[in-house]
Design a protein around this motif. Structure first.
Motif, PDB file in Angstrom:
ATOM      1  N   HIS A  30     -67.923  15.451  -2.478  1.00  0.00           N
ATOM      2  CA  HIS A  30     -67.333  16.665  -3.021  1.00  0.00           C
ATOM      3  C   HIS A  30     -68.429  17.699  -3.214  1.00  0.00           C
ATOM      4  CE1 HIS A  30     -63.342  14.987  -3.959  1.00  0.00           C
ATOM      5  NE2 HIS A  30     -63.979  13.885  -4.325  1.00  0.00           N
ATOM      6  N   ARG A  31     -68.181  18.913  -2.742  1.00  0.00           N
ATOM      7  CA  ARG A  31     -69.128  19.987  -2.996  1.00  0.00           C
ATOM      8  C   ARG A  31     -68.431  21.328  -2.904  1.00  0.00           C
ATOM      9  NH1 ARG A  31     -72.326  21.599   1.858  1.00  0.00           N
ATOM     10  NH2 ARG A  31     -71.512  20.579   3.704  1.00  0.00           N
ATOM     11  N   VAL A  42     -64.646  21.495  -1.250  1.00  0.00           N
ATOM     12  CA  VAL A  42     -64.343  20.718  -0.054  1.00  0.00           C
ATOM     13  C   VAL A  42     -64.620  19.249  -0.323  1.00  0.00           C
ATOM     14  CG1 VAL A  42     -64.893  22.649   1.481  1.00  0.00           C
ATOM     15  CG2 VAL A  42     -66.649  20.936   0.991  1.00  0.00           C
ATOM     16  N   ALA A  43     -63.869  18.393   0.358  1.00  0.00           N
ATOM     17  CA  ALA A  43     -64.091  16.950   0.356  1.00  0.00           C
ATOM     18  C   ALA A  43     -64.441  16.546   1.778  1.00  0.00           C
ATOM     19  CB  ALA A  43     -62.850  16.216  -0.132  1.00  0.00           C
ATOM     20  N   GLU A  44     -65.541  15.838   1.943  1.00  0.00           N
ATOM     21  CA  GLU A  44     -66.101  15.594   3.274  1.00  0.00           C
ATOM     22  C   GLU A  44     -66.355  14.109   3.509  1.00  0.00           C
ATOM     23  OE1 GLU A  44     -70.101  16.925   5.815  1.00  0.00           O
ATOM     24  OE2 GLU A  44     -69.537  17.973   3.962  1.00  0.00           O
ATOM     25  N   TRP A  61     -56.363  19.382  -1.356  1.00  0.00           N
ATOM     26  CA  TRP A  61     -57.061  18.644  -0.293  1.00  0.00           C
ATOM     27  C   TRP A  61     -56.613  17.198  -0.178  1.00  0.00           C
ATOM     28  CZ3 TRP A  61     -59.702  14.118  -0.550  1.00  0.00           C
ATOM     29  CH2 TRP A  61     -60.114  13.667  -1.821  1.00  0.00           C
ATOM     30  N   TRP A  62     -56.202  16.581  -1.268  1.00  0.00           N
ATOM     31  CA  TRP A  62     -55.922  15.144  -1.312  1.00  0.00           C
ATOM     32  C   TRP A  62     -54.781  14.740  -0.386  1.00  0.00           C
ATOM     33  CZ3 TRP A  62     -52.450  11.459  -3.603  1.00  0.00           C
ATOM     34  CH2 TRP A  62     -53.018  10.213  -3.865  1.00  0.00           C
ATOM     35  N   ALA A  80     -61.793  18.435   4.196  1.00  0.00           N
ATOM     36  CA  ALA A  80     -60.552  18.998   3.666  1.00  0.00           C
ATOM     37  C   ALA A  80     -60.921  19.986   2.573  1.00  0.00           C
ATOM     38  CB  ALA A  80     -59.661  17.895   3.112  1.00  0.00           C
ATOM     39  N   MET A  81     -60.461  21.227   2.714  1.00  0.00           N
ATOM     40  CA  MET A  81     -60.794  22.255   1.735  1.00  0.00           C
ATOM     41  C   MET A  81     -59.590  22.577   0.858  1.00  0.00           C
ATOM     42  SD  MET A  81     -60.902  25.890   3.871  1.00  0.00           S
ATOM     43  CE  MET A  81     -60.880  26.927   2.385  1.00  0.00           C
TER      44      MET A  81
END
Length: 319
Positions: A30-31, A42-44, A61-62, A80-81
């Protein structure tokens, strides 16, 4: 793994309601990244060519939790943003027109240090993916849209198809001031769970999943920001800015496009979505998932992810 349940009466925060692990405890990075004058969460997961996933309403995003894993395992950098105003992203007082939201997306691509991305959008995220592919074609390598027609076809259906107008009654309801926001957060976001359940196909979503979306909607200001794009989309139809946007979207999409839809989608009728290929001057593939509703990527994640990964890996996608 889901977020801990907050104390009664305490509004959830992005830290507790949004920064989650994937099912099975698999961790994502997460950042926050800066783009287009705002900050986006965003989750990467994974490494390789960038695939940027864009959620719809009433989610964040989830919703892409299954596809993040599938794409990462297939050799992609899956990101996913959270769209502007939702999840862990900034809730700005303005900027919810589709042109600006599309610039958010392409700005995130640049901020991630990539020359381009394959965009995968569902519902509102699909509307914005169509828009980004027209506005910034050099930054879009491929386009995947689920449960959303091309913006010009969406506008036409909303104005001329009574069946589609009735199916999108929630969007008309969003035009009222204040009331929709209050309804979305009442009873700890109960309406969010009802909408997702009603819009899904015959296999109902899990209560635990619905609770995740309910908590995220109850983060202060999220309800208002979530419906602002729909207010613009409807109220601008006869205004100069809306007419200008509609003319702008006449420019064809010139990247390979995969268009996915559930045959039982009660929100966006199949006849409204089908035919969007007339706006694509590139290989275009239409795929109808039999027996699925508005959320095919969650209702049958294996079938959806398989279609997505195979198409992304096809060097010559057919028309």
């Amino acid at each position: 793994m889901t977020a801990p349940t907050p104390d009664p009466g305490t509004p959830p925060t992005a830290a507790t309601a949004v920064r989650l692990d994937l099912p099975g405890g698999r961790s994502v990075t997460h950042r926050d990244v800066a783009a287009n004058g705002a900050r986006f969460h965003v989750a990467e997961l994974g490494e390789g060519p960038l695939v940027l996933l864009l959620h719809g309403f009433p989610q964040f995003w989830w919703t892409w939790r299954h596809q993040l894993t599938a794409l990462a395992d297939a050799g992609y950098r899956a990101v996913a943003m959270d769209l502007r105003g939702v999840g862990g992203s900034d809730r700005t007082p303005r900027g919810y027109d589709p042109a600006n939201l599309a610039l958010d997306i392409t700005g995130v691509v640049r901020s991630l240090g990539e020359p381009d991305a394959a965009l995968v959008g569902h519902d509102l995220g699909g509307y914005l993916a169509w828009t980004a592919a027209v506005m910034r074609p050099k930054l879009v390598r491929r386009l995947v849209v689920s449960s959303m027609p091309h913006p010009r076809r969406w506008r036409s259906a909303m104005l001329s198809d009574f069946g589609q107008t009735r199916a999108s009654s929630h969007i008309w309801g969003f035009q009222r001031p204040f009331v929709p926001e209050r309804q979305l957060v009442a009873d700890d976001g109960a309406l969010v769970g009802e909408l997702i359940r009603d819009w899904s196909g015959p296999v109902p979503p899990q209560d635990a999943d619905l609770d995740v979306y309910r908590r995220a909607m109850c983060i202060p200001s999220t309800a208002h920001c979530s419906i602002e794009p729909y207010r613009w989309m409807m109220r601008s139809m006869a205004r100069p800015d809306g007419l200008q946007f509609n003319r702008r979207m006449k420019r064809p999409v010139r990247v390979p496009t995969l268009h996915l839809h559930g045959s039982l989608d009660p929100v966006m009728r199949t006849r409204s979505a089908a035919g969007s290929g007339e706006y694509v001057e590139a290989p275009y593939r239409w795929r109808l998932f039999d027996g699925l509703g508005h959320f095919p990527h969650e209702e049958d994640p294996v079938a959806f992810s398989t279609e997505l990964v195979n198409w992304l890996g096809d060097p010559e996608p057919d028309r």
